[in-house]
Design an enzyme around this catalytic site. Sequence first.
Site, PDB file in Angstrom:
ATOM      1  N   PHE A 117      -4.351  58.400   0.550  1.00  0.00           N
ATOM      2  CA  PHE A 117      -5.028  58.723  -0.713  1.00  0.00           C
ATOM      3  C   PHE A 117      -4.259  59.847  -1.389  1.00  0.00           C
ATOM      4  CE2 PHE A 117      -9.621  57.838  -2.093  1.00  0.00           C
ATOM      5  CZ  PHE A 117      -9.521  56.482  -1.836  1.00  0.00           C
ATOM      6  N   GLN A 231     -13.434  66.192 -13.361  1.00  0.00           N
ATOM      7  CA  GLN A 231     -12.293  65.349 -12.993  1.00  0.00           C
ATOM      8  C   GLN A 231     -12.268  64.045 -13.785  1.00  0.00           C
ATOM      9  OE1 GLN A 231     -11.975  63.282  -8.895  1.00  0.00           O
ATOM     10  NE2 GLN A 231     -10.378  64.840  -8.900  1.00  0.00           N
ATOM     11  N   HIS A 233     -10.631  60.495 -13.578  1.00  0.00           N
ATOM     12  CA  HIS A 233      -9.932  59.631 -12.616  1.00  0.00           C
ATOM     13  C   HIS A 233      -8.884  58.827 -13.380  1.00  0.00           C
ATOM     14  CE1 HIS A 233      -9.199  56.586  -9.592  1.00  0.00           C
ATOM     15  NE2 HIS A 233      -9.970  57.237  -8.738  1.00  0.00           N
ATOM     16  N   LEU A 243     -14.519  52.134 -12.562  1.00  0.00           N
ATOM     17  CA  LEU A 243     -13.463  52.635 -11.679  1.00  0.00           C
ATOM     18  C   LEU A 243     -12.672  51.553 -10.940  1.00  0.00           C
ATOM     19  CD1 LEU A 243     -12.573  55.528 -10.669  1.00  0.00           C
ATOM     20  CD2 LEU A 243     -13.596  54.831  -8.515  1.00  0.00           C
ATOM     21  N   GLU A 246      -8.818  54.718  -6.073  1.00  0.00           N
ATOM     22  CA  GLU A 246      -7.505  55.266  -5.716  1.00  0.00           C
ATOM     23  C   GLU A 246      -6.924  54.485  -4.522  1.00  0.00           C
ATOM     24  OE1 GLU A 246      -7.102  59.504  -6.287  1.00  0.00           O
ATOM     25  OE2 GLU A 246      -6.616  59.652  -4.162  1.00  0.00           O
ATOM     26  N   ARG A 277      -5.291  63.559  -8.673  1.00  0.00           N
ATOM     27  CA  ARG A 277      -5.813  62.881  -9.868  1.00  0.00           C
ATOM     28  C   ARG A 277      -5.544  63.627 -11.164  1.00  0.00           C
ATOM     29  NH1 ARG A 277     -11.489  60.975  -7.089  1.00  0.00           N
ATOM     30  NH2 ARG A 277     -10.486  59.396  -5.789  1.00  0.00           N
ATOM     31  N   HIS A 346     -15.086  61.244 -14.293  1.00  0.00           N
ATOM     32  CA  HIS A 346     -15.397  60.708 -12.971  1.00  0.00           C
ATOM     33  C   HIS A 346     -16.239  61.615 -12.085  1.00  0.00           C
ATOM     34  CE1 HIS A 346     -14.791  58.319  -9.408  1.00  0.00           C
ATOM     35  NE2 HIS A 346     -14.178  59.311  -8.771  1.00  0.00           N
ATOM     36  N   ARG A 381     -10.754  67.862  -7.170  1.00  0.00           N
ATOM     37  CA  ARG A 381     -11.139  67.270  -5.884  1.00  0.00           C
ATOM     38  C   ARG A 381     -10.124  66.217  -5.459  1.00  0.00           C
ATOM     39  NH1 ARG A 381     -13.784  62.511  -4.329  1.00  0.00           N
ATOM     40  NH2 ARG A 381     -14.353  61.872  -6.437  1.00  0.00           N
TER      41      ARG A 381
HETATM   42  C1  LIG Z   1     -17.197  54.594  -9.010  1.00  0.00           C
HETATM   43  C2  LIG Z   1     -17.054  55.755  -8.080  1.00  0.00           C
HETATM   44  C3  LIG Z   1     -16.367  55.617  -6.897  1.00  0.00           C
HETATM   45  C4  LIG Z   1     -16.244  56.694  -6.023  1.00  0.00           C
HETATM   46  N1  LIG Z   1     -15.546  56.527  -4.858  1.00  0.00           N
HETATM   47  C5  LIG Z   1     -15.448  57.564  -3.997  1.00  0.00           C
HETATM   48  C6  LIG Z   1     -14.748  57.424  -2.770  1.00  0.00           C
HETATM   49  O1  LIG Z   1     -14.227  56.354  -2.448  1.00  0.00           O
HETATM   50  N2  LIG Z   1     -14.663  58.500  -1.962  1.00  0.00           N
HETATM   51  C7  LIG Z   1     -15.231  59.694  -2.269  1.00  0.00           C
HETATM   52  O2  LIG Z   1     -15.113  60.632  -1.488  1.00  0.00           O
HETATM   53  N3  LIG Z   1     -15.914  59.850  -3.420  1.00  0.00           N
HETATM   54  C8  LIG Z   1     -16.040  58.819  -4.281  1.00  0.00           C
HETATM   55  N4  LIG Z   1     -16.741  58.984  -5.442  1.00  0.00           N
HETATM   56  C9  LIG Z   1     -17.543  60.191  -5.641  1.00  0.00           C
HETATM   57  C10 LIG Z   1     -18.818  60.096  -4.800  1.00  0.00           C
HETATM   58  O3  LIG Z   1     -19.240  58.755  -4.734  1.00  0.00           O
HETATM   59  C11 LIG Z   1     -19.955  60.923  -5.363  1.00  0.00           C
HETATM   60  O4  LIG Z   1     -19.505  62.210  -5.654  1.00  0.00           O
HETATM   61  C12 LIG Z   1     -21.079  61.017  -4.326  1.00  0.00           C
HETATM   62  O5  LIG Z   1     -21.459  59.741  -3.905  1.00  0.00           O
HETATM   63  C13 LIG Z   1     -22.280  61.772  -4.859  1.00  0.00           C
HETATM   64  O6  LIG Z   1     -23.299  61.702  -3.902  1.00  0.00           O
HETATM   65  P1  LIG Z   1     -24.643  62.536  -4.040  1.00  0.00           P
HETATM   66  O7  LIG Z   1     -25.466  62.215  -2.840  1.00  0.00           O
HETATM   67  O8  LIG Z   1     -24.322  63.934  -4.325  1.00  0.00           O
HETATM   68  O9  LIG Z   1     -25.335  61.956  -5.345  1.00  0.00           O
HETATM   69  P2  LIG Z   1     -25.751  60.468  -5.788  1.00  0.00           P
HETATM   70  O10 LIG Z   1     -25.305  59.431  -4.834  1.00  0.00           O
HETATM   71  O11 LIG Z   1     -25.340  60.353  -7.206  1.00  0.00           O
HETATM   72  O12 LIG Z   1     -27.313  60.499  -5.690  1.00  0.00           O
HETATM   73  C14 LIG Z   1     -28.104  61.252  -6.582  1.00  0.00           C
HETATM   74  C15 LIG Z   1     -29.552  61.022  -6.240  1.00  0.00           C
HETATM   75  O13 LIG Z   1     -30.344  61.927  -7.005  1.00  0.00           O
HETATM   76  C16 LIG Z   1     -31.443  61.249  -7.546  1.00  0.00           C
HETATM   77  N5  LIG Z   1     -31.855  61.950  -8.779  1.00  0.00           N
HETATM   78  C17 LIG Z   1     -31.068  62.411  -9.779  1.00  0.00           C
HETATM   79  N6  LIG Z   1     -31.823  62.992 -10.730  1.00  0.00           N
HETATM   80  C18 LIG Z   1     -33.108  62.910 -10.315  1.00  0.00           C
HETATM   81  C19 LIG Z   1     -34.351  63.315 -10.854  1.00  0.00           C
HETATM   82  N7  LIG Z   1     -34.453  63.924 -12.047  1.00  0.00           N
HETATM   83  N8  LIG Z   1     -35.467  63.056 -10.149  1.00  0.00           N
HETATM   84  C20 LIG Z   1     -35.414  62.422  -8.957  1.00  0.00           C
HETATM   85  N9  LIG Z   1     -34.248  62.009  -8.401  1.00  0.00           N
HETATM   86  C21 LIG Z   1     -33.127  62.249  -9.063  1.00  0.00           C
HETATM   87  C22 LIG Z   1     -30.956  59.833  -7.790  1.00  0.00           C
HETATM   88  O14 LIG Z   1     -32.038  58.930  -7.825  1.00  0.00           O
HETATM   89  C23 LIG Z   1     -30.060  59.635  -6.566  1.00  0.00           C
HETATM   90  O15 LIG Z   1     -30.845  59.173  -5.495  1.00  0.00           O
HETATM   91  C24 LIG Z   1     -16.831  57.924  -6.343  1.00  0.00           C
HETATM   92  C25 LIG Z   1     -17.514  58.075  -7.542  1.00  0.00           C
HETATM   93  C26 LIG Z   1     -17.604  57.010  -8.412  1.00  0.00           C
HETATM   94  C27 LIG Z   1     -18.254  57.228  -9.724  1.00  0.00           C
END
Ligand SMILES: Cc1cc2nc3c(=O)[nH]c(=O)nc-3n(C[C@H](O)[C@H](O)[C@H](O)COP(=O)(O)OP(=O)(O)OC[C@H]3O[C@@H](n4cnc5c(N)ncnc54)[C@H](O)[C@@H]3O)c2cc1C
Length: 566
Positions: A117, A231, A233, A243, A246, A277, A346, A381
């Site tokens: 990566f 960031q 992407h 997306l 990567e 990135r 991203h 990141r």
């Molecule tokens: C398309 C894409 C691909 C990616 N691929 C990778 C990868 O391969 N490797 C990597 O390391 N990172 C990757 N990332 C980044 C990574 O996926 C995210 O940073 C990470 O999954 C975020 O996880 P999280 O648990 O913090 O939040 P999220 O998974 O976004 O979860 C947020 C949660 O908060 C809840 N929530 C939000 N607001 C409220 C509210 N007001 N009330 C109640 N609930 C709420 C939502 O319902 C959800 O359950 C990628 C990002 C994208 C966009």
Amino acid sequence: MLQLDVAIIGAGGAGLYAALSAIKKNPSLRVGVITKVFPTRSHTGAAQGGVNAALSNVAEDSPEKHTYDTIKGSDFLADQDAVELMCHIAPKIIREMEHMGLPFSRLENGKIAQRPFGGASFPRTCYAADKTGHVMLQTLYEQCIRRNVKFFNEWFVTALVHDEQKVCGLIAIDMKSGKIEVIRAKAVILATGGHARIYWRRTSNALGCTGDGTAIALKAGVPLKDMEFVQFHPTGLRRTGILVTEGARGEGGYLINKDGERFMKRYAPEKMELAPRDLVSRAIETEIAEGRGFRDNEGNEFVYLDLRHLGKKKIMERLPQIRELAIDFEGIDPIEEPIPIRPTAHYCMGGVDTDIDGKTIIDGLFAAGECACVSVHGANRLGGNSLLDIVVFGKITGELASEYATSSQLSEFPISALKDERQKIESLFEKDGKEKLADLRNKLSDILTYGAGIFREEGRLKEALDKVKEIKERAQHLKVEDLSYTFNTNLQQTLEFLNMVELAEVTVMTALERRESRGAHYRVDYPKRDDKNFLKHSIVTLENGEYKLSYKPVNITKYKPEERKY
Ligand SMILES: Cc1cc2nc3c(=O)[nH]c(=O)nc-3n(C[C@H](O)[C@H](O)[C@H](O)COP(=O)(O)OP(=O)(O)OC[C@H]3O[C@@H](n4cnc5c(N)ncnc54)[C@H](O)[C@@H]3O)c2cc1C
């Protein structure tokens, strides 16, 4: 009023890992997850490429090298003690998830497969084809159900409540009934994900990535850190910004300009397409600006990501989802044609200011995952480090919140907080409706993309700040037209927009004041990194209705800041 010992807002990877760890630590606690979407629809499910850990399954690697790559990738803004912690826990937590049943892709010898990566010295990214986040979320959800974690699905949290010193709980709308509810809790973990949707028109993020948790923390007086760092992407699909992982470049994909040239040789001769990135995104935009990009009939400008030389077998085996997305959204089969791509908003490096344990300034209030800024990503990141961040700090905050709740009492919940919140929500139905939500959302996105996008500059940032404030003013006229109680998405989207506009203001304000270039924050008028004046985290706090900016030092252990070359 409902009562929990540990309330976790968010059911992505961070929230689910936190819930699981909290209940494992003390199974007698009432642990609940409040989420606006069904857990397995959380944005983590969209993560494609993988999760980093120095397992040495493909090449000799170590947590120290992982730490160094991450700090260098962060342009030396990450707190080094936090990065060390994350990278050293990484191998253990990957095995923990493997033992839960997470179906990682395998090498011939049966070990977990790892792919190269961006910005990494070795193939370090563990993956499940190009659906890593999806399987991670399914596995963690299943484990939470098994352990009787309570779920409040499709509940929209609107406010955090504390008594200046200790957290008291939260206020949420049950979207199914429209009822405004209070949940009292001894400990609360914010795990609400990122806010890259502020760049509404071109982002890889799901519609729900509106930064609600970050905004409600800010409004509750909790400081935010490093909000200027967003960031972009490099490889979003031409029309939609969806997306292309990567991992596609990790598997050997090339970036090609209109002269058929692998242009990355000019920008990162050693790492080429696998430079970090921030660098690759600027390279693509420079190619386009200097006339070496393509332009289609609809006016979209782009370069190509070419996977054809990887062959059908590898594409079908390692990148099946990418192929599907390219066919569905661009009408292009990457086995036969190159994919048109351009950078897309991203990931948010900034978020709720926490210490290395995910603690905030309020006792019993923690933050983990993309909504938090610990900080392990600094100014940029590395790919694969977010899925790692969310599980590592999900686990740490879950365990600490569990300990905290075990030894503390519920705080008194100020009933006036509920009255105020109810009034605020109800007032949205009575506005004059002079403005339309969709218009303001698009306008905000355009202002940010032009003024606080990949390339930034004083004049454009100042203009953007004025315009964002104007949008904030205009947002006071937004009226919720839909009067129904059941699934009032008009109300939810209005509340989300009001959150986004606050975060947009803070993003622009901090970007304007950082007069240097570091990682994803590139100032054309200050093109060099300036460690003397800016090797520090920005901190924004809401005080008497105004945003106050201050700074705090970066924790440096053994990695002296040096010039970043790839
Ligand atoms: C398309 C894409 C691909 C990616 N691929 C990778 C990868 O391969 N490797 C990597 O390391 N990172 C990757 N990332 C980044 C990574 O996926 C995210 O940073 C990470 O999954 C975020 O996880 P999280 O648990 O913090 O939040 P999220 O998974 O976004 O979860 C947020 C949660 O908060 C809840 N929530 C939000 N607001 C409220 C509210 N007001 N009330 C109640 N609930 C709420 C939502 O319902 C959800 O359950 C990628 C990002 C994208 C966009």
